[in-house]
Design an enzyme around this catalytic site. Structure first.
Site, PDB file in Angstrom:
ATOM      1  N   ASP A   1      67.382  74.717   7.192  1.00 51.54           N
ATOM      2  CA  ASP A   1      67.551  73.263   7.157  1.00 51.54           C
ATOM      3  C   ASP A   1      66.900  72.721   8.435  1.00 51.54           C
ATOM      4  O   ASP A   1      67.413  72.908   9.534  1.00 51.54           O
ATOM      5  CB  ASP A   1      69.056  72.931   7.097  1.00 51.54           C
ATOM      6  CG  ASP A   1      69.338  71.429   7.073  1.00 51.54           C
ATOM      7  OD1 ASP A   1      68.460  70.654   7.503  1.00 51.54           O
ATOM      8  OD2 ASP A   1      70.443  71.036   6.652  1.00 51.54           O
TER       9      ASP A   1
ATOM     10  N   TYR B   1      76.048  71.375   8.849  1.00 46.94           N
ATOM     11  CA  TYR B   1      76.244  69.996   8.393  1.00 46.94           C
ATOM     12  C   TYR B   1      77.482  69.965   7.475  1.00 46.94           C
ATOM     13  O   TYR B   1      77.614  70.820   6.584  1.00 46.94           O
ATOM     14  CB  TYR B   1      74.993  69.530   7.641  1.00 46.94           C
ATOM     15  CG  TYR B   1      75.158  68.201   6.959  1.00 46.94           C
ATOM     16  CD1 TYR B   1      75.267  67.042   7.704  1.00 46.94           C
ATOM     17  CD2 TYR B   1      75.219  68.101   5.576  1.00 46.94           C
ATOM     18  CE1 TYR B   1      75.438  65.810   7.087  1.00 46.94           C
ATOM     19  CE2 TYR B   1      75.374  66.876   4.948  1.00 46.94           C
ATOM     20  CZ  TYR B   1      75.481  65.736   5.712  1.00 46.94           C
ATOM     21  OH  TYR B   1      75.644  64.525   5.103  1.00 46.94           O
TER      22      TYR B   1
ATOM     23  N   LYS C   1      66.597  61.266   6.883  1.00 45.24           N
ATOM     24  CA  LYS C   1      66.714  61.151   8.337  1.00 45.24           C
ATOM     25  C   LYS C   1      65.346  60.840   8.964  1.00 45.24           C
ATOM     26  O   LYS C   1      64.807  59.786   8.706  1.00 45.24           O
ATOM     27  CB  LYS C   1      67.359  62.427   8.882  1.00 45.24           C
ATOM     28  CG  LYS C   1      68.579  62.905   8.062  1.00 45.24           C
ATOM     29  CD  LYS C   1      69.757  61.948   8.124  1.00 45.24           C
ATOM     30  CE  LYS C   1      70.861  62.279   7.114  1.00 45.24           C
ATOM     31  NZ  LYS C   1      71.381  63.637   7.122  1.00 45.24           N
TER      32      LYS C   1
ATOM     33  N   ARG D   1      60.832  62.794 -14.924  1.00 46.33           N
ATOM     34  CA  ARG D   1      61.762  63.682 -14.218  1.00 46.33           C
ATOM     35  C   ARG D   1      60.982  64.880 -13.686  1.00 46.33           C
ATOM     36  O   ARG D   1      61.178  65.341 -12.573  1.00 46.33           O
ATOM     37  CB  ARG D   1      62.909  64.148 -15.131  1.00 46.33           C
ATOM     38  CG  ARG D   1      63.773  65.168 -14.437  1.00 46.33           C
ATOM     39  CD  ARG D   1      65.118  65.516 -15.062  1.00 46.33           C
ATOM     40  NE  ARG D   1      65.309  65.194 -16.441  1.00 46.33           N
ATOM     41  CZ  ARG D   1      64.861  65.923 -17.485  1.00 46.33           C
ATOM     42  NH1 ARG D   1      64.199  67.048 -17.289  1.00 46.33           N
ATOM     43  NH2 ARG D   1      65.092  65.531 -18.711  1.00 46.33           N
TER      44      ARG D   1
END
Ligand code: PLP
Length: 379
Positions: free
Chosen positions: A170, A98, A195, A46
């Site tokens: 972003d 978004y 993306k 992790r």
């Protein structure tokens, strides 16, 4: 090193044990220790995994950042930034975000006593009007989704600095190929790696990049403590995707430009949103902060009701009707009922997301086939 070379090589060395040229998929959750606490820098996956580390270093190189952290989604990355705040803190952000970011801010973090101001960022002087001693973060997105508004990254940096705000951008829509916000004064860059960076619509992932030691320390602590970390297989897929980022982006931009100009004069189209047009309200800013204008285009269909809009959206052969963007394949999306359905209708329409708006993610197929598809559907 220049961009394409970094996309292929940064953060990656032939594997020291076997010479494997490609970074291995270290499919392990834990690592052997010689004696308690004595290990090779990896204790539990992790916290750290070598495949993920290679990817984090590559993404950091592409954004000219010192540090990179990968998350199991773009939302996981944004979540970590907001978790640096505490109840009573305030955030200034755009009114054209978004949909998922808007949903998380209003439906999740508002319940934790964090206050969000959604304002028009086309004039960065507006930021000062909303800033007070509790304001801790400026969060922007540019180009915005889906109306391709351009926010001036550098001008916002000046205001953020004056007001002593953490400044996060972003950068999903532009990708580091088109724009590097850290070079323009941002403190943190966020990506939905899902993306353009992944680029093949086969991975969901997010990333944060920063050069600030203290922000990195806080974000890395949240990253490991809260645990939205991606696995090695997904990290490998993105490393593989990144090797063609510069080639793909060039093709997205070329195809996008042809299609944007075709749509602009089409009799069935009322409006085309694309920052490359000289009459785009912030074209000059786009020209300054972006290297090209990308393959994301939104269109408003002239006089089309919802039924006709749905008919058009469902009639393509090469474009696929689907959420998401930035993959090699062309996609078409109806924001009002798909990506932006979580934004109340009045707010959505005020931001230009009307029922007859469609968003195109122009892929890297042969332009002749994309044009034929568009011409047929819009005939
Ligand atoms: C998709 C997207 C996100 C969210 O990323 P996920 O990987 O889907 O969690 C955030 N911002 C923008 C601009 C996006 O397009």
């Amino acid at each position: 090193m220049k961009f394409g070379t970094k996309a292929i090589h940064a953060g990656q060395e032939p594997d020291p044990t076997t010479g494997a040229v490609m970074t291995p998929i270290y499919q392990t959750s834990t690592y052997a220790q010689e004696s308690p606490g004595k290990h090779k820098g990896y204790a539990y996956a992790r916290g750290k995994n070598p495949t993920r580390s290679a990817l984090e270093n590559c993404l950091a190189a592409l954004e000219n950042a010192k540090y990179g952290l990968c998350f199991s989604s773009g939302m996981g990355a944004t979540d970590a930034v907001i978790k640096m705040l505490k109840p009573g803190d305030e955030v200034i952000t755009g009114n054209d975000l978004y949909g998922g970011t808007y949903r998380m801010f209003t439906k999740v973090f508002a319940n934790y006593g964090i206050k969000f101001h959604f304002i028009d960022l086309s004039n960065p002087d507006n930021i000062s009007k909303y800033a007070n001693e509790n304001t801790k973060l400026l969060w922007i997105e540019t180009p915005t989704n889906p109306t391709m508004q351009i926010v001036d990254i550098k001008a916002c940096a000046a205001v953020a600095k004056k007001q002593q705000l953490i400044y996060a951008v972003d950068n999903t829509f532009a990708s580091p190929y088109l724009q590097n916000p850290l070079d323009l004064g941002a403190d943190i860059v966020m990506h939905s790696v899902t993306k353009y960076l992944g680029g093949h619509s086969d991975v969901v992932m997010g990333a944060l990049l920063t050069s600030d030691d203290s922000l990195y320390e806080k974000l890395a602590f949240i990253h490991n403590s809260c645990g939205a970390t991606p696995g090695p297989m997904d990290s490998f897929l993105v490393l593989r995707g990144l090797k063609t980022l510069h080639l793909r982006m060039k093709a997205h931009c070329e195809n996008g430009k042809v299609i944007a100009h075709f749509l602009k004069t089409h009799p069935k189209i009322e409006k085309v949103y694309w920052p490359g047009f000289t009459d785009h309200p912030n074209h000059e800013v786009a020209k300054q902060q972006m290297r090209d204008f990308g393959g994301m285009i939104s269109i408003v269909l002239k006089g089309a009701d919802l039924k006709e809009t749905f008919r058009i959206a469902s009639s393509f052969e090469v474009f696929t009707l689907a959420e998401s963007l930035g993959g090699v394949e062309s996609l078409i999306n109806h924001p009002a009922t798909m990506t932006h359905a979580s934004i109340p209708k009045a707010e959505r329409e005020a931001a230009g997301v009307v029922d007859n708006l469609l968003r195109l993610s122009v892929g890297v197929e042969d332009i002749e086939d994309l044009m034929e598809d568009l011409k047929r559907v819009l005939a």
